[in-house]
Design a protein around this motif. Structure first.
Motif, PDB file in Angstrom:
ATOM      1  N   LYS A 163       0.806  -1.222   0.000  1.00 13.08           N
ATOM      2  CA  LYS A 163       0.000   0.000   0.000  1.00 13.08           C
ATOM      3  C   LYS A 163       0.839   1.273   0.000  1.00 13.08           C
ATOM      4  N   VAL A 164       2.158   1.169   0.036  1.00 12.69           N
ATOM      5  CA  VAL A 164       3.005   2.360   0.156  1.00 12.69           C
ATOM      6  C   VAL A 164       4.013   2.388  -1.001  1.00 12.69           C
ATOM      7  N   PRO A 165       4.599   3.563  -1.261  1.00 17.36           N
ATOM      8  CA  PRO A 165       5.602   3.642  -2.336  1.00 17.36           C
ATOM      9  C   PRO A 165       6.798   2.740  -2.030  1.00 17.36           C
ATOM     10  N   LEU A 166       7.169   1.933  -2.995  1.00 22.75           N
ATOM     11  CA  LEU A 166       8.278   0.991  -2.798  1.00 22.75           C
ATOM     12  C   LEU A 166       9.591   1.680  -3.158  1.00 22.75           C
ATOM     13  N   THR A 167      10.078   2.474  -2.229  1.00 23.49           N
ATOM     14  CA  THR A 167      11.353   3.164  -2.434  1.00 23.49           C
ATOM     15  C   THR A 167      12.495   2.149  -2.382  1.00 23.49           C
ATOM     16  N   ALA A 168      13.636   2.556  -2.918  1.00 23.78           N
ATOM     17  CA  ALA A 168      14.816   1.679  -2.869  1.00 23.78           C
ATOM     18  C   ALA A 168      15.178   1.349  -1.418  1.00 23.78           C
ATOM     19  N   GLU A 169      15.010   2.338  -0.531  1.00 25.55           N
ATOM     20  CA  GLU A 169      15.352   2.112   0.881  1.00 25.55           C
ATOM     21  C   GLU A 169      14.456   1.043   1.503  1.00 25.55           C
ATOM     22  N   LEU A 170      13.163   1.074   1.147  1.00 21.89           N
ATOM     23  CA  LEU A 170      12.233   0.099   1.710  1.00 21.89           C
ATOM     24  C   LEU A 170      12.496  -1.298   1.127  1.00 21.89           C
ATOM     25  N   LEU A 171      12.823  -1.364  -0.158  1.00 23.14           N
ATOM     26  CA  LEU A 171      13.171  -2.652  -0.763  1.00 23.14           C
ATOM     27  C   LEU A 171      14.415  -3.234  -0.097  1.00 23.14           C
ATOM     28  N   TYR A 172      15.388  -2.379   0.155  1.00 20.72           N
ATOM     29  CA  TYR A 172      16.623  -2.787   0.828  1.00 20.72           C
ATOM     30  C   TYR A 172      16.289  -3.349   2.210  1.00 20.72           C
ATOM     31  N   GLU A 173      15.405  -2.632   2.928  1.00 17.06           N
ATOM     32  CA  GLU A 173      15.044  -3.079   4.279  1.00 17.06           C
ATOM     33  C   GLU A 173      14.310  -4.414   4.241  1.00 17.06           C
ATOM     34  N   ALA A 174      13.479  -4.627   3.215  1.00 20.06           N
ATOM     35  CA  ALA A 174      12.765  -5.897   3.097  1.00 20.06           C
ATOM     36  C   ALA A 174      13.746  -7.052   2.910  1.00 20.06           C
ATOM     37  N   GLY A 175      14.743  -6.859   2.048  1.00 18.31           N
ATOM     38  CA  GLY A 175      15.753  -7.893   1.860  1.00 18.31           C
ATOM     39  C   GLY A 175      16.533  -8.158   3.130  1.00 18.31           C
ATOM     40  N   LYS A 176      16.882  -7.094   3.833  1.00 10.73           N
ATOM     41  CA  LYS A 176      17.637  -7.224   5.089  1.00 10.73           C
ATOM     42  C   LYS A 176      16.813  -7.953   6.149  1.00 10.73           C
ATOM     43  N   MET A 177      15.526  -7.597   6.247  1.00  7.17           N
ATOM     44  CA  MET A 177      14.659  -8.241   7.235  1.00  7.17           C
ATOM     45  C   MET A 177      14.497  -9.731   6.943  1.00  7.17           C
ATOM     46  N   ALA A 178      14.335 -10.094   5.678  1.00  6.59           N
ATOM     47  CA  ALA A 178      14.185 -11.505   5.320  1.00  6.59           C
ATOM     48  C   ALA A 178      15.411 -12.299   5.741  1.00  6.59           C
ATOM     49  N   ALA A 179      16.605 -11.743   5.492  1.00  3.11           N
ATOM     50  CA  ALA A 179      17.843 -12.434   5.859  1.00  3.11           C
ATOM     51  C   ALA A 179      18.000 -12.528   7.383  1.00  3.11           C
ATOM     52  N   LYS A 180      17.710 -11.433   8.084  1.00  2.91           N
ATOM     53  CA  LYS A 180      17.818 -11.454   9.554  1.00  2.91           C
ATOM     54  C   LYS A 180      16.877 -12.500  10.143  1.00  2.91           C
ATOM     55  N   MET A 181      15.668 -12.561   9.600  1.00  3.08           N
ATOM     56  CA  MET A 181      14.667 -13.509  10.097  1.00  3.08           C
ATOM     57  C   MET A 181      15.172 -14.951   9.951  1.00  3.08           C
ATOM     58  N   ASP A 182      15.704 -15.285   8.786  1.00  2.00           N
ATOM     59  CA  ASP A 182      16.177 -16.652   8.574  1.00  2.00           C
ATOM     60  C   ASP A 182      17.398 -16.966   9.435  1.00  2.00           C
ATOM     61  N   LYS A 183      18.246 -15.968   9.675  1.00  2.00           N
ATOM     62  CA  LYS A 183      19.409 -16.184  10.544  1.00  2.00           C
ATOM     63  C   LYS A 183      18.959 -16.504  11.968  1.00  2.00           C
ATOM     64  N   VAL A 184      17.938 -15.783  12.443  1.00  2.00           N
ATOM     65  CA  VAL A 184      17.407 -16.057  13.789  1.00  2.00           C
ATOM     66  C   VAL A 184      16.759 -17.443  13.834  1.00  2.00           C
ATOM     67  N   LEU A 185      15.933 -17.759  12.831  1.00  2.00           N
ATOM     68  CA  LEU A 185      15.235 -19.049  12.810  1.00  2.00           C
ATOM     69  C   LEU A 185      16.221 -20.217  12.796  1.00  2.00           C
ATOM     70  N   GLN A 186      17.369 -20.019  12.170  1.00  2.00           N
ATOM     71  CA  GLN A 186      18.344 -21.101  12.074  1.00  2.00           C
ATOM     72  C   GLN A 186      18.897 -21.489  13.443  1.00  2.00           C
ATOM     73  N   LYS A 187      18.817 -20.578  14.417  1.00  2.00           N
ATOM     74  CA  LYS A 187      19.317 -20.864  15.768  1.00  2.00           C
ATOM     75  C   LYS A 187      18.238 -21.475  16.661  1.00  2.00           C
ATOM     76  N   MET A 188      16.998 -21.512  16.186  1.00  2.00           N
ATOM     77  CA  MET A 188      15.873 -21.963  17.006  1.00  2.00           C
ATOM     78  C   MET A 188      15.940 -23.472  17.267  1.00  2.00           C
ATOM     79  N   GLN A 189      15.598 -23.846  18.468  1.00  2.00           N
ATOM     80  CA  GLN A 189      15.491 -25.260  18.829  1.00  2.00           C
ATOM     81  C   GLN A 189      14.099 -25.532  19.383  1.00  2.00           C
ATOM     82  N   HIS A 190      13.570 -26.707  19.033  1.00  2.00           N
ATOM     83  CA  HIS A 190      12.237 -27.088  19.511  1.00  2.00           C
ATOM     84  C   HIS A 190      12.103 -28.599  19.382  1.00  2.00           C
TER      85      HIS A 190
END
Length: 356
Positions: free
Chosen positions: A125-152
């Motif tokens: 719903k918002v303008p997809l600026t280069a900065e926001l696209l960059y943040e989306a890529g960064k967030m996806a990578a951070k999320m997977d890095k955290v999930l990789q440490k998860m134990q259950h």
């Protein structure tokens, strides 16, 4: 979907009764939210708290261990700085409850959770600026890095052999191609599947494994403006497609879905890739698979959306959101070819510096 069963159709009265009985909540507002396989309600309780009541489809409700891992993952991410929802315990202290009710299909069992409500609007719903696209890529990578440490104790549930939305299972699409009979798109999808077989499958032994969110799309990423009016990611939704996969899968999925919302789709890849590589630089094998995997996800989205519309014609508007634009983007990417698209993405990504 082939591995889904009944999508719940609870009435507002049934949902209100669930909230009172399971959570001792009285609602002042309750309204439906859009969904693919499950049923979601926005809830405002009389104590002023906002929630999302999530009722799983009857197929996924048969595997509570998997939902337990997904629910734990959301909490684990939240604890590690990723803005994910968390589950509210029932009056008996459970994070989920299996309810047997009739919402028009006879008595079925549905798994129910009450999740925190995350403020914001979808990134679509918002303008997809280069900065926001960059943040989306960064967030996806951070999320997977955290999930990789998860134990259950039930983490093996995420293997999900045969899960139709896993990019590892792209070849399953071949048995659904009949939904495109008579359309030129069918030839493009067949060609992408062949590219996947030759480009991606031989490289799987060399790709880095991880746990994927699996559906980091334009409707599952929430944003809010900061004090400068710049949009920042404020929430990550819907962990129903979590699976054991590969880092490069998450990046491909992120690029593909955000492309469907951008006025010049090919530009998306460079900025998202740069954000991703600020956290997780790609190796040569991953880089070589990216183009084929982005196109492969387009094929999954297009073919499975068409199939789902056959199964749920009343839900066509929501099911076809990504699909309508995706047809043209997929065909354009295929015509441009791997070498051209990679060059655009890599040259664009190289222009970004690490954030200060």
């Amino acid at each position: 979907m082939a591995d889904k069963e009944v999508k719940p159709k609870f009435s507002l009265d049934q949902a209100t009764d669930l909230l009172k009985r399971l959570y001792d909540l009285t609602t002042t507002t309750i309204r439906p939210l859009p969904s693919y396989d499950d049923q979601n309600f926005y809830v405002l309780s009389n104590n002023g708290e906002e929630y999302v009541l999530k009722i799983m489809n009857s197929g996924d409700s048969k595997n509570p261990s998997l939902i337990e891992v997904q629910t734990y993952a959301m909490s684990y991410l939240h604890q590690n700085g990723i803005p994910a929802q968390t589950a509210t315990p029932t009056v008996t202290g459970q994070l989920m409850s299996v309810e047997e009710l009739d919402c028009g299909f006879g008595c079925q069992k549905y798994l129910v959770r009450l999740l925190s409500y995350l403020p914001g609007m979808t990134i679509s719903k918002v303008p997809l600026t280069a900065e926001l696209l960059y943040e989306a890529g960064k967030m996806a990578a951070k999320m997977d890095k955290v999930l990789q440490k998860m134990q259950h104790p039930h983490i093996m549930e995420l293997e999900r052999d045969g899960f139709i939305w896993s990019l590892s299972n792209l070849l399953v699409l071949e048995k659904y191609l009949y939904v495109l009979d008579g359309e030129p798109l069918q030839d493009t999808v067949r060609s992408v599947i062949e590219l996947y077989k030759t480009t991606v499958v031989p490289k799987y032994p060399h790709l880095r494994k991880c746990i994927n969110h699996g559906d980091f799309n334009d409707l599952n990423i929430l944003v809010q403006p900061d004090k400068n009016g710049t949009y920042k990611i404020s929430g990550v939704l819907d962990f129903g497609d979590m699976n054991s996969g590969f880092y490069i899968h998450e990046l491909a999925i992120t690029i593909m879905y955000i492309m469907t919302e951008h006025p010049n789709p090919i530009e998306v890849g460079g900025a998202v890739l740069a954000g991703w590589e600020s956290e997780l630089p790609l190796d040569e094998a991953e880089r070589d698979c990216l183009y084929a995997l982005v196109l492969s996800r387009f094929c999954q989205s297009l073919v499975l959306a068409r199939y789902s519309v056959l199964m749920q014609p009343e839900n066509e508007e929501y099911l076809m959101i990504s699909s309508r634009k995706g047809v043209f983007i997929l065909q354009d990417l295929w015509k441009l070819g791997k070498e051209h698209v990679e060059r655009v993405w890599l040259q664009s990504a190289a222009q970004y510096c690490s954030p200060k």
